[in-house]
Design an enzyme around this catalytic site. Structure first.
Site, PDB file in Angstrom:
ATOM      1  N   PRO A   1       0.824  -1.223   0.000  1.00 37.01           N
ATOM      2  CA  PRO A   1       0.000   0.000   0.000  1.00 37.01           C
ATOM      3  C   PRO A   1       0.852   1.264   0.000  1.00 37.01           C
ATOM      4  O   PRO A   1       1.835   1.364   0.710  1.00 37.01           O
ATOM      5  CB  PRO A   1      -0.808  -0.113   1.286  1.00 37.01           C
ATOM      6  CG  PRO A   1      -0.100  -1.095   2.136  1.00 37.01           C
ATOM      7  CD  PRO A   1       0.648  -2.012   1.215  1.00 37.01           C
ATOM      8  N   GLU A   2       0.459   2.201  -0.822  1.00 41.53           N
ATOM      9  CA  GLU A   2       1.098   3.514  -0.819  1.00 41.53           C
ATOM     10  C   GLU A   2       0.065   4.520  -0.316  1.00 41.53           C
ATOM     11  O   GLU A   2      -1.013   4.140   0.131  1.00 41.53           O
ATOM     12  CB  GLU A   2       1.604   3.854  -2.229  1.00 41.53           C
ATOM     13  CG  GLU A   2       2.695   2.891  -2.693  1.00 41.53           C
ATOM     14  CD  GLU A   2       3.309   3.282  -4.045  1.00 41.53           C
ATOM     15  OE1 GLU A   2       3.343   4.483  -4.361  1.00 41.53           O
ATOM     16  OE2 GLU A   2       3.754   2.373  -4.764  1.00 41.53           O
TER      17      GLU A   2
ATOM     18  N   HIS B   1      -4.518 -15.437  10.315  1.00 45.08           N
ATOM     19  CA  HIS B   1      -3.738 -14.192  10.247  1.00 45.08           C
ATOM     20  C   HIS B   1      -4.482 -12.991  10.806  1.00 45.08           C
ATOM     21  O   HIS B   1      -4.093 -11.857  10.572  1.00 45.08           O
ATOM     22  CB  HIS B   1      -3.306 -13.934   8.803  1.00 45.08           C
ATOM     23  CG  HIS B   1      -2.442 -15.038   8.258  1.00 45.08           C
ATOM     24  ND1 HIS B   1      -1.186 -15.308   8.756  1.00 45.08           N
ATOM     25  CD2 HIS B   1      -2.674 -15.952   7.288  1.00 45.08           C
ATOM     26  CE1 HIS B   1      -0.675 -16.335   8.098  1.00 45.08           C
ATOM     27  NE2 HIS B   1      -1.551 -16.753   7.215  1.00 45.08           N
TER      28      HIS B   1
ATOM     29  N   ARG C   1       2.029 -11.299   6.263  1.00 39.04           N
ATOM     30  CA  ARG C   1       3.486 -11.173   6.216  1.00 39.04           C
ATOM     31  C   ARG C   1       4.043 -10.445   7.435  1.00 39.04           C
ATOM     32  O   ARG C   1       5.242 -10.417   7.651  1.00 39.04           O
ATOM     33  CB  ARG C   1       3.908 -10.468   4.927  1.00 39.04           C
ATOM     34  CG  ARG C   1       3.503 -11.281   3.701  1.00 39.04           C
ATOM     35  CD  ARG C   1       4.006 -10.683   2.426  1.00 39.04           C
ATOM     36  NE  ARG C   1       5.467 -10.743   2.348  1.00 39.04           N
ATOM     37  CZ  ARG C   1       6.158 -10.305   1.316  1.00 39.04           C
ATOM     38  NH1 ARG C   1       5.539  -9.774   0.290  1.00 39.04           N
ATOM     39  NH2 ARG C   1       7.474 -10.386   1.307  1.00 39.04           N
TER      40      ARG C   1
END
Ligand SMILES: [Zn+2]
Length: 294
Positions: free
Chosen positions: A2-3, A110, A129
């Site tokens: 994500p930016e 997760h 992650r």
């Protein structure tokens, strides 16, 4: 990954579920994400009322009202890392005691942090992650915190302009691509939007940062950065691979990039006729059009 536009999209998705609401319960399923979670993390959030959600660069800032005269305003800083996502489970049975947890999904492997709001809304943070993180800082110490202190200007804020960009590029021999990825130059840009902005501005990623510091190119680049981000936010944030939208379950969608990940394709700039090329700079792919980016 994500930016800025994706993080802003997540902030906008989360805001209605959090702003003005109180956190009833926090479930913390691990001691750490990328970094250890703060001491007594769940306990310190429980019962807190959220005043507003802001964003700085790629950080979502959850401002919480003072818990007591001794614990003033605190801010929960959240970073999505590479794969962090929030899912909002609607308030079925909201405000109905006993139905609080009914209809809620079970824990997935997760799902690391679960926020149960007082109105029955459940917000789940999952991050397979685990490059994301959360931290708690005093409101007064936010700007000086390790996360935010070194950040450059917010590209869509009043503190960013061609003149300010030029000042930050002046004298730097590093390629403009690398200078823009440096969060001290301008905050929140990553590989994708740097490629897109340089393409829009017609500036080669190989050019030195210093050579973009003149009035014409810095103006073109500042305008391109703003327009690329504004368009992406308007499109609801772009997404690659497994990135998720916050409203509802998994709002996958693919943003159409002009140059990113389009190696070998025709440049879409009218009259250019060039072909998008991929090169590697500082170990990362750069996509650009040699025909119109000089
Ligand atoms: Zn072109």
């Amino acid at each position: 990954m994500p930016e800025l536009p994706e993080v802003e999209t997540v902030r906008r998705g989360l805001a209605p579920a959090l702003e003005g609401r109180r956190i009833a319960h926090v479930t913390q399923r691990r001691p750490d994400l990328r970094f250890p979670l703060p001491d007594r993390f769940a306990e310190r959030l429980t019962g807190r009322r959220i005043s507003r959600l802001d964003r700085r660069a790629k950080y979502i800032l959850v401002h919480m009202e003072p818990a007591s005269p001794s614990i003033g305003e605190e801010v929960l800083i959240m970073h999505l890392g590479m794969s962090g996502r929030f899912t909002i489970h609607g308030p079925e049975g909201a405000r109905t005691p006993g139905l609080f947890h009914h209809g809620m999904p079970g824990a997935e492997r997760h799902d690391h942090i679960v926020f149960d709001m007082e109105d029955g809304t459940r917000i789940v943070y999952a991050d397979h992650r685990r490059f994301g993180f959360m931290d708690l800082v005093a409101g007064a110490a936010l700007e000086a915190s390790a996360h935010l202190a070194a950040l450059g200007p917010e590209p869509l804020g009043n503190g960013f302009s061609a003149v300010i960009l030029a000042e930050r590029l002046k004298g730097r021999r590093t390629p403009i691509k690398a200078a823009l990825l440096d969060q001290r130059t301008v905050a929140g840009l990553g590989n994708i939007y740097v490629c897109e902005a340089l393409w829009r501005a017609g500036i080669s990623p190989n050019r030195s940062a210093a050579s973009v510091a003149g009035p014409v190119r810095s103006e073109r680049l500042a305008a391109a950065i703003r327009s690329v981000l504004t368009d992406a936010i308007a499109a609801g944030g772009s997404t690659l691979r497994d990135y998720a939208h916050t409203d509802g379950e998994l709002g996958y969608f693919q943003h159409a990039f002009s140059v990113y990940d389009r190696e070998g394709q025709a440049c879409s700039k009218p009259g250019c006729g060039g072909t998008v090329k991929r090169i590697v700079q500082s170990g990362r792919s750069t996509f650009y059009c040699p025909g119109c980016q000089r």
